[in-house]
Design a protein around this motif. Structure first.
Motif, short mmCIF file in Angstrom:
data_model
loop_
_atom_site.label_atom_id
_atom_site.label_comp_id
_atom_site.label_asym_id
_atom_site.label_seq_id
_atom_site.Cartn_x
_atom_site.Cartn_y
_atom_site.Cartn_z
N ASN A 213 0.71 -1.52 0.62
CA ASN A 213 0.04 -0.38 0.43
C ASN A 213 0.39 1.15 -0.39
O ASN A 213 0.09 2.37 0.67
N GLU B 6 -3.98 7.88 0.56
CA GLU B 6 -4.33 8.23 1.70
C GLU B 6 -1.91 8.48 2.77
O GLU B 6 -2.00 9.71 3.14
N SER C 137 -11.60 4.27 -0.95
CA SER C 137 -10.88 3.95 0.11
C SER C 137 -9.27 4.78 -0.92
O SER C 137 -8.89 4.60 -2.57
N VAL D 205 -6.67 3.72 1.39
CA VAL D 205 -5.71 2.65 1.78
C VAL D 205 -5.23 0.88 0.83
O VAL D 205 -3.84 -0.05 1.55
N ALA D 206 -5.62 1.19 -0.04
CA ALA D 206 -5.81 -0.54 -0.74
C ALA D 206 -6.49 -0.40 -2.24
O ALA D 206 -6.03 0.72 -2.20
N GLU E 78 -5.10 -5.94 3.34
CA GLU E 78 -6.42 -5.87 3.03
C GLU E 78 -6.90 -4.75 4.08
O GLU E 78 -8.12 -3.92 3.99
N LYS F 22 -7.89 -1.43 6.59
CA LYS F 22 -7.63 -0.07 5.72
C LYS F 22 -6.76 0.67 6.81
O LYS F 22 -7.80 0.65 8.20
N LYS G 245 -6.10 5.05 8.68
CA LYS G 245 -5.40 6.37 8.34
C LYS G 245 -4.57 7.35 8.46
O LYS G 245 -4.60 6.91 10.46
N ARG H 296 -6.46 2.29 12.45
CA ARG H 296 -7.23 1.55 12.01
C ARG H 296 -8.76 2.22 11.72
O ARG H 296 -8.87 2.45 12.94
N ASP I 293 -11.49 -0.07 9.61
CA ASP I 293 -12.12 -0.69 9.51
C ASP I 293 -12.44 -1.94 10.92
O ASP I 293 -12.23 -2.88 10.44
#
Length: 621
Positions: free
Chosen positions: A97, A102, A473, A475-476, A514, A516, A518, A618, A620
């Motif tokens: 990533n 992000e 999103s 971050v992925a 996977e 996410k 921030k 995180r 998610d």
């Protein structure tokens, strides 16, 4: 010749000087002619040449010195960033990533603040270096230099051709850009520190860290460093140093005394440095500045512009009432200035949300006047102008922001303004520029499809499936090969070239990769407590003060080992008025406390993007 013109020939022949055999007539040199009009033209050309030399050398300096800064960031701050990410998502997360939006947005925010500092820090040093080079050039040509006021530009008139030749050489150089300094080594030291810290904190404690975690962390660190350089190249050094540029283009040209002003600022610093460290023989004739006070040029010992204290030396210590140095650092002034600008921006945001776009424009313009080195105030201004249907003003604001940072937001808002002005081709170019920066920007793709001719913009299953499969999103990476193929096909249809596919990693993506994450900026502590402005306060940022060479503030050319010693004087500071320094500091402190109190009442939170004021969380969980 007809009779009515014969007198012309006769008069010309009678009045023409006879040419001696073997001699040719030569046009007078305006730089040595003593006629008033000729002399004024010569002075104007000289001043413009000197101003241009200072500006071009500044652009090269900011690119070179900020490249060193980026290397230091990669060596010192990126290992910490990797540690915070792998603590939440495992050793391979950064490798998978590193190019996420992000992460790039955090890099953009922090680099933007660094460039704001660089625009003023480097101006201070660059003006000093360029002046010293001009001074040494004058001394090598037996031109007198005043001990108090320094080099006077008029004395360089007979040597204009040499100055012009140097200017032509600078003009022929490629535009200044960021690149890893060749004299600096690899990032092995940062990599070793990162692996050691990971082994101590995580590898021995978690069963999810397999035996190959070192290769994953190492690759993630390398890819993150590459992302840092890619983001930095979005910034254009030619858009910074606003105060210096204003002086060079509006106040120094055509006045006949630009180097006079410059000399007052720099001469004392140059002479003090020469008295302390001596003059290196054989170096005075060098135009590139290596013999002009630049310490450790292109070596590992080169000055780190962020580590040198550049204080505001408006008055000598003995001029203070009690004989004690009452210094206010440039770092404190810049922090205060940023708080004022952010307050104006926040008031503009409130007006924008209420629909009062005229008031919002006034606040955004005020913020930019306070902080011209930050492009996002112009982007806010463009948004307000778009709401008011001021298409030309919106385009101008976006253009000004894009000269500093090539952002997707700036290109998109300018494309909207140009579309409304009927300049569709230019709007299409802006939208294509967005997709070069952000290949999966669906909003730009849809807008571009709407502007292209019907034969090229007809909707298709490819474009619709691509839009639906692209996530906002940051971050992925896209995890489906179908979306990647749709992206490539759509880019080919839009005429922007096939997007470059990332090389496959030597290890597979796992469920941890996977996750996410921030990046959350931490509010600036200066809002919670007033900054110390007088000598009895503790400085909030230590050695991170910033210089305003273009303002006429201190030009401190000492070696790092001598940092903090002595201050230069300033021509601009000489006009501070009859009020004492302490009175002015007290007035500024009172104003600052008033604004900070208003911020607390409004519950305003100011974030100052920085390489050490952030946390990773995180989203998610």
């Amino acid at each position: 010749m007809p009779a009515k013109y014969s007198h012309v020939k006769k008069r010309a022949a009678a009045g023409a000087p006879k040419k001696s055999p073997g001699k040719t007539s030569r046009s007078p040199n305006p730089h040595t002619d003593r006629g008033i009009s000729q002399a004024m033209t010569a002075v104007s050309q000289l001043e413009r040449a000197i101003a241009r030399i200072l500006l071009l050398r500044y652009e090269q300096d900011i690119a070179r010195l900020f490249s060193t800064r980026l290397y230091s960031i990669a060596l010192v701050h990126l290992p910490t960033f990797v540690m915070r990410c792998v603590a939440l998502a495992g050793p391979a997360w950064v490798a998978h990533n590193a190019d996420a939006d992000e992460i790039k947005d955090f890099f953009r925010a922090a680099i933007s603040m660094d460039m704001r500092q660089a625009g003023e820090r480097v101006a201070t040093k660059s003006v000093l270096w360029s002046y010293t080079a001009l001074r040494h050039f004058a001394l090598s040509n037996n031109i007198a230099v005043c001990k108090k006021r320094g080099l006077h530009s008029m004395r360089l008139l007979p040597h204009f051709d040499a100055l012009k030749a140097h200017l032509d050489a600078l003009e022929a150089m490629p535009p200044a850009a960021f690149a890893k300094p060749p004299h600096l080594g690899s990032l092995q030291e940062g990599q070793d520190a990162l692996e050691e810290a990971c082994e101590l904190k995580y590898a021995a404690r978690s069963s999810e860290w397999a035996h190959d975690w070192r290769a994953k962390v190492r690759l993630g660190y390398e890819k993150l460093s590459q992302t840092l350089w890619r983001v930095a190249r979005e910034f254009d050094v030619r858009g910074y140093g606003m105060v210096l540029r204003e002086k060079l283009t509006s106040k120094w040209c055509d006045c006949g005394c630009s180097t006079d002003h410059l000399g007052e600022v720099c001469e004392r610093t140059v002479r003090e440095d020469e008295e302390e460290s001596g003059v290196r023989l054989g170096k005075q004739r060098e135009w590139d500045g290596r013999g002009s006070g630049v310490y450790g040029w292109e070596t590992e010992e080169e000055e780190d512009i962020w580590e040198i204290g550049l204080d505001f030396g408006g008055m000598d210590p003995e001029e203070c009432d009690d004989g004690v140095e009452s210094e206010m650092t440039i770092g404190e002034l810049m922090e205060w200035r940023y708080l004022k600008a952010e307050r104006e921006k926040e008031e503009g945001n409130v007006a924008f949300r209420k629909g009062d776009y005229v008031l919002a424009v006034k606040h955004y313009e005020a913020a930019y006047q306070i902080e011209p080195e930050l492009p996002h105030y112009q982007l806010n201004l463009a948004a307000a102008h778009l709401k008011l249907s001021n298409w030309m003003e919106a385009e101008a604001a976006c253009t000004k922001a894009l000269t500093q940072h090539r952002s997707g937001k700036g290109y998109f808002r300018r494309a909207r303004a140009r579309k409304m002005l009927g300049r569709t081709d230019e709007a299409i170019r802006d939208l294509r520029s967005i997709l070069k920066l952000q290949p999966t920007n669906t909003e730009a793709i849809q807008e571009l499809l709407s502007l292209l001719p019907p034969s090229s913009s007809a909707s298709s299953p490819t474009s619709s499936s691509f839009a639906s499969s692209t996530s906002s999103s940051a971050v992925a990476e896209p995890s489906h090969t179908g979306a990647a193929a749709a992206t490539a096909e759509l880019h080919e249809r839009l005429g922007i070239g096939k997007p470059k596919q990332p090389k496959p990693l030597p290890f597979a993506r796992t469920r941890l990769d996977e996750r996410k994450l921030k990046v959350v900026l931490v509010p600036a502590p200066a809002v919670d407590a007033p900054l110390g402005l007088c000598h009895h306060h503790q400085h909030a940022h230590g050695g991170h003060g910033h210089g305003h060479g273009a303002h006429g503030h201190t030009c401190d050319g000492r070696h790092p080992k001598d940092k903090g010693k002595g201050k230069g004087t300033s021509a601009a500071a000489a006009g501070m008025g009859t009020a004492t320094r302490r009175e002015k500091e007290q007035a500024l402190e009172a104003e600052m406390l008033k604004v900070l109190e208003a911020m607390r009442v409004d519950s305003m939170t100011v974030t100052l993007p920085s390489w050490d004021r952030y946390v990773v969380r995180r989203v998610d969980a």
